[in-house]
Design a protein around this motif. Structure first.
Motif, PDB file in Angstrom:
ATOM      1  N   ILE A  62       0.829  -1.204   0.000  1.00 22.95           N
ATOM      2  CA  ILE A  62       0.000   0.000   0.000  1.00 22.95           C
ATOM      3  C   ILE A  62       0.863   1.254   0.000  1.00 22.95           C
ATOM      4  N   TYR A  63       2.000   1.246   0.712  1.00 26.03           N
ATOM      5  CA  TYR A  63       2.887   2.413   0.671  1.00 26.03           C
ATOM      6  C   TYR A  63       3.467   2.597  -0.732  1.00 26.03           C
ATOM      7  N   ASP A  64       3.674   1.495  -1.446  1.00 28.40           N
ATOM      8  CA  ASP A  64       4.216   1.571  -2.793  1.00 28.40           C
ATOM      9  C   ASP A  64       3.230   2.225  -3.764  1.00 28.40           C
ATOM     10  N   HIS A  65       1.944   2.234  -3.393  1.00 20.01           N
ATOM     11  CA  HIS A  65       0.918   2.857  -4.236  1.00 20.01           C
ATOM     12  C   HIS A  65       0.364   4.138  -3.602  1.00 20.01           C
ATOM     13  N   LEU A  66       1.129   4.713  -2.678  1.00 25.43           N
ATOM     14  CA  LEU A  66       0.664   5.887  -1.936  1.00 25.43           C
ATOM     15  C   LEU A  66       0.262   7.032  -2.871  1.00 25.43           C
ATOM     16  N   ALA A  67       1.069   7.267  -3.909  1.00 28.28           N
ATOM     17  CA  ALA A  67       0.810   8.399  -4.800  1.00 28.28           C
ATOM     18  C   ALA A  67      -0.492   8.254  -5.573  1.00 28.28           C
ATOM     19  N   GLU A  68      -1.011   7.024  -5.659  1.00 34.44           N
ATOM     20  CA  GLU A  68      -2.242   6.785  -6.408  1.00 34.44           C
ATOM     21  C   GLU A  68      -3.499   6.983  -5.556  1.00 34.44           C
ATOM     22  N   LEU A  69      -3.319   7.148  -4.256  1.00 32.32           N
ATOM     23  CA  LEU A  69      -4.472   7.258  -3.360  1.00 32.32           C
ATOM     24  C   LEU A  69      -4.956   8.700  -3.266  1.00 32.32           C
ATOM     25  N   ASN A  70      -6.267   8.854  -3.201  1.00 32.56           N
ATOM     26  CA  ASN A  70      -6.895  10.160  -2.982  1.00 32.56           C
ATOM     27  C   ASN A  70      -7.258  10.251  -1.498  1.00 32.56           C
ATOM     28  N   PRO A  71      -6.642  11.165  -0.745  1.00 31.81           N
ATOM     29  CA  PRO A  71      -6.902  11.207   0.697  1.00 31.81           C
ATOM     30  C   PRO A  71      -8.323  11.605   1.063  1.00 31.81           C
ATOM     31  N   TYR A  72      -9.088  12.078   0.067  1.00 29.22           N
ATOM     32  CA  TYR A  72     -10.463  12.505   0.332  1.00 29.22           C
ATOM     33  C   TYR A  72     -11.483  11.524  -0.235  1.00 29.22           C
ATOM     34  N   SER A  73     -11.029  10.316  -0.517  1.00 31.46           N
ATOM     35  CA  SER A  73     -11.912   9.285  -1.067  1.00 31.46           C
ATOM     36  C   SER A  73     -12.147   8.193  -0.030  1.00 31.46           C
ATOM     37  N   MET A  74     -13.397   7.963   0.326  1.00 37.55           N
ATOM     38  CA  MET A  74     -13.735   6.888   1.244  1.00 37.55           C
ATOM     39  C   MET A  74     -13.381   5.539   0.625  1.00 37.55           C
ATOM     40  N   ASP A  75     -13.614   5.400  -0.675  1.00 41.03           N
ATOM     41  CA  ASP A  75     -13.280   4.145  -1.348  1.00 41.03           C
ATOM     42  C   ASP A  75     -11.789   3.843  -1.245  1.00 41.03           C
ATOM     43  N   ASP A  76     -10.959   4.880  -1.397  1.00 41.46           N
ATOM     44  CA  ASP A  76      -9.517   4.665  -1.302  1.00 41.46           C
ATOM     45  C   ASP A  76      -9.100   4.321   0.119  1.00 41.46           C
ATOM     46  N   LEU A  77      -9.764   4.904   1.095  1.00 42.88           N
ATOM     47  CA  LEU A  77      -9.478   4.579   2.494  1.00 42.88           C
ATOM     48  C   LEU A  77      -9.779   3.104   2.770  1.00 42.88           C
ATOM     49  N   LEU A  78     -10.904   2.639   2.284  1.00 40.80           N
ATOM     50  CA  LEU A  78     -11.270   1.229   2.472  1.00 40.80           C
ATOM     51  C   LEU A  78     -10.332   0.316   1.686  1.00 40.80           C
ATOM     52  N   LEU A  79      -9.918   0.761   0.497  1.00 41.66           N
ATOM     53  CA  LEU A  79      -8.960  -0.011  -0.288  1.00 41.66           C
ATOM     54  C   LEU A  79      -7.634  -0.134   0.458  1.00 41.66           C
ATOM     55  N   ALA A  80      -7.191   0.958   1.056  1.00 43.07           N
ATOM     56  CA  ALA A  80      -5.939   0.933   1.809  1.00 43.07           C
ATOM     57  C   ALA A  80      -6.022  -0.054   2.972  1.00 43.07           C
ATOM     58  N   HIS A  81      -7.153  -0.040   3.662  1.00 44.42           N
ATOM     59  CA  HIS A  81      -7.312  -0.979   4.777  1.00 44.42           C
ATOM     60  C   HIS A  81      -7.359  -2.417   4.277  1.00 44.42           C
ATOM     61  N   ARG A  82      -8.043  -2.650   3.185  1.00 42.74           N
ATOM     62  CA  ARG A  82      -8.121  -4.006   2.634  1.00 42.74           C
ATOM     63  C   ARG A  82      -6.731  -4.503   2.248  1.00 42.74           C
ATOM     64  N   THR A  83      -5.920  -3.632   1.653  1.00 35.80           N
ATOM     65  CA  THR A  83      -4.572  -4.018   1.258  1.00 35.80           C
ATOM     66  C   THR A  83      -3.685  -4.246   2.481  1.00 35.80           C
ATOM     67  N   MET A  84      -3.767  -3.338   3.444  1.00 37.35           N
ATOM     68  CA  MET A  84      -2.932  -3.428   4.638  1.00 37.35           C
ATOM     69  C   MET A  84      -3.265  -4.648   5.485  1.00 37.35           C
ATOM     70  N   MET A  85      -4.546  -5.046   5.506  1.00 39.95           N
ATOM     71  CA  MET A  85      -4.984  -6.090   6.431  1.00 39.95           C
ATOM     72  C   MET A  85      -5.417  -7.382   5.745  1.00 39.95           C
ATOM     73  N   GLN A  86      -5.155  -7.511   4.428  1.00 43.91           N
ATOM     74  CA  GLN A  86      -5.600  -8.711   3.712  1.00 43.91           C
ATOM     75  C   GLN A  86      -4.952  -9.961   4.310  1.00 43.91           C
ATOM     76  N   GLY A  87      -5.784 -10.962   4.558  1.00 45.06           N
ATOM     77  CA  GLY A  87      -5.313 -12.204   5.141  1.00 45.06           C
ATOM     78  C   GLY A  87      -5.060 -12.145   6.628  1.00 45.06           C
ATOM     79  N   LEU A  88      -5.306 -10.978   7.243  1.00 47.35           N
ATOM     80  CA  LEU A  88      -5.010 -10.808   8.668  1.00 47.35           C
ATOM     81  C   LEU A  88      -6.265 -10.679   9.518  1.00 47.35           C
ATOM     82  N   VAL A  89      -7.316 -10.070   8.970  1.00 47.02           N
ATOM     83  CA  VAL A  89      -8.566  -9.885   9.709  1.00 47.02           C
ATOM     84  C   VAL A  89      -9.745 -10.204   8.793  1.00 47.02           C
ATOM     85  N   ARG A  90     -10.853 -10.538   9.399  1.00 47.92           N
ATOM     86  CA  ARG A  90     -12.040 -10.912   8.617  1.00 47.92           C
ATOM     87  C   ARG A  90     -12.635  -9.698   7.899  1.00 47.92           C
TER      88      ARG A  90
END
Length: 324
Positions: free
Chosen positions: A90-118
């Motif tokens: 997710i840090y490698d794709h930081l420049a592609e994220l929009n800090p004002y997008s809820m979808d991007d926030l959820l995408l970041a969490h999904r990437t950061m926590m994939q395989g770790l939490v339900r």
């Protein structure tokens, strides 16, 4: 949706920090290669990932994190290794994220926590509390049914408020932790988003290892959150984070090398490469220094004669490693 200002005050101390940070950003922007040097970017990115995860009790050392991200096998808990790989993605794709997008926030969490939490990539469905290492409850997150609307309101305020982005990024960080929107991973996502917001103010922040300074002041970090919670507003945390940002910038400036000769610059690049990769070959030096095979060979032979490198056979080719 209301665009309500979160509770905080801009103190004289905060204004003073903002002025000093702005001056430091001007200095570092004109003298530092944070946004252009691949080696420096990679080193700082690894420090960032190591520090942010270490705050969350990840057991890997900085050397192990480096090894994982270099594709090497590391004997460590699979969960900790997965956390490192996820964070790097997710840090490698930081420049592609929009800090004002809820979808991007959820995408970041999904990437950061994939395989770790339900509930990776989803707001939590149940209540959550923050406890210390003794089991004492420090903070209860917002009730789950209010999380989506409060996060939408916070994002809108952060985007539309006339306050400087330097201040708004600190406010977002604190309010995000108060809401605690996810079942797990709130700390690392909050710090990621703070970095993302700062990078929109100045791109150098995408490569500045602020999380490393937070890790150095971890007890004070939590104390600032707890004190702000007790006061019901984020002023103390804002002042604390501004101090952290200033310290990270000061450290980056102090780490800048004095004027170096061509040979010193070449050696610095090779030494940094070897700290990440352990061995180096002629083709690596060609790419690293943008030189011909003959020049690369001459550089390697000179460094070997100076006792800085040791020559060794690596399959069909010669390789070099740092001298002990």
């Amino acid at each position: 949706m209301r665009n309500k200002k979160p509770p905080f005050e801009i103190t004289e101390a905060a204004l003073s920090e903002v002025m000093e940070i702005s001056e430091l950003v001007g200095k570092i922007s004109s003298t530092q290669n944070l946004s252009t040097s691949p080696i420096l970017r990679r080193q700082n990115r690894i420090r960032t990932i190591y520090s942010s995860l270490a705050i969350e009790q990840n057991t890997l050392s900085l050397e192990q994190v480096t090894a994982v991200l270099s594709g090497k096998r590391v004997l460590a808990p699979p969960k900790d290794i997965a956390e490192v790989k996820n964070a790097y993605e997710i840090y490698d794709h930081l420049a592609e994220l929009n800090p004002y997008s809820m979808d991007d926030l959820l995408l970041a969490h999904r990437t950061m926590m994939q395989g770790l939490v339900r509930e990776a990539g989803e707001f939590r469905s149940g209540p959550v509390g923050v406890v210390d290492n003794k089991g004492n409850v420090l903070h209860f997150g917002t009730l789950p049914q209010y999380v989506p609307s409060l996060m939408e309101e916070l994002i809108q305020w952060t985007e539309n408020s006339p306050f400087p982005l330097l201040i708004k990024s600190c406010v977002f960080h604190y309010e995000f932790e108060v809401i605690h929107p996810f079942a797990d991973g709130n700390g690392r996502i909050g710090r990621l988003w703070h970095t993302l917001l700062l990078s929109k103010w100045n791109p150098l922040f995408a490569w500045l290892p602020i999380e490393s300074i937070i890790h150095d002041h971890q007890a004070e970090y939590y104390a600032a959150i707890n004190q702000s919670n007790a006061q019901g507003e984020g002023t103390v945390f804002i002042e604390f984070m501004l101090g952290i940002i200033k310290e990270a910038l000061t450290e980056a400036i102090n780490e800048q090398p004095v004027a170096q000769s061509k040979e010193e610059v070449r050696w610095a690049k090779i030494a940094a490469f070897l700290r990440m990769n352990h061995i180096i070959q002629n083709v690596d030096v060609q790419n690293l220094l943008d030189v011909s095979p003959a020049t690369a060979s001459r550089v390697l032979n000179t460094l070997t004669k100076e006792g800085k490198l040791v020559k060794m056979r690596n399959g069909r080719y010669w390789a070099y490693k740092l001298a002990d």
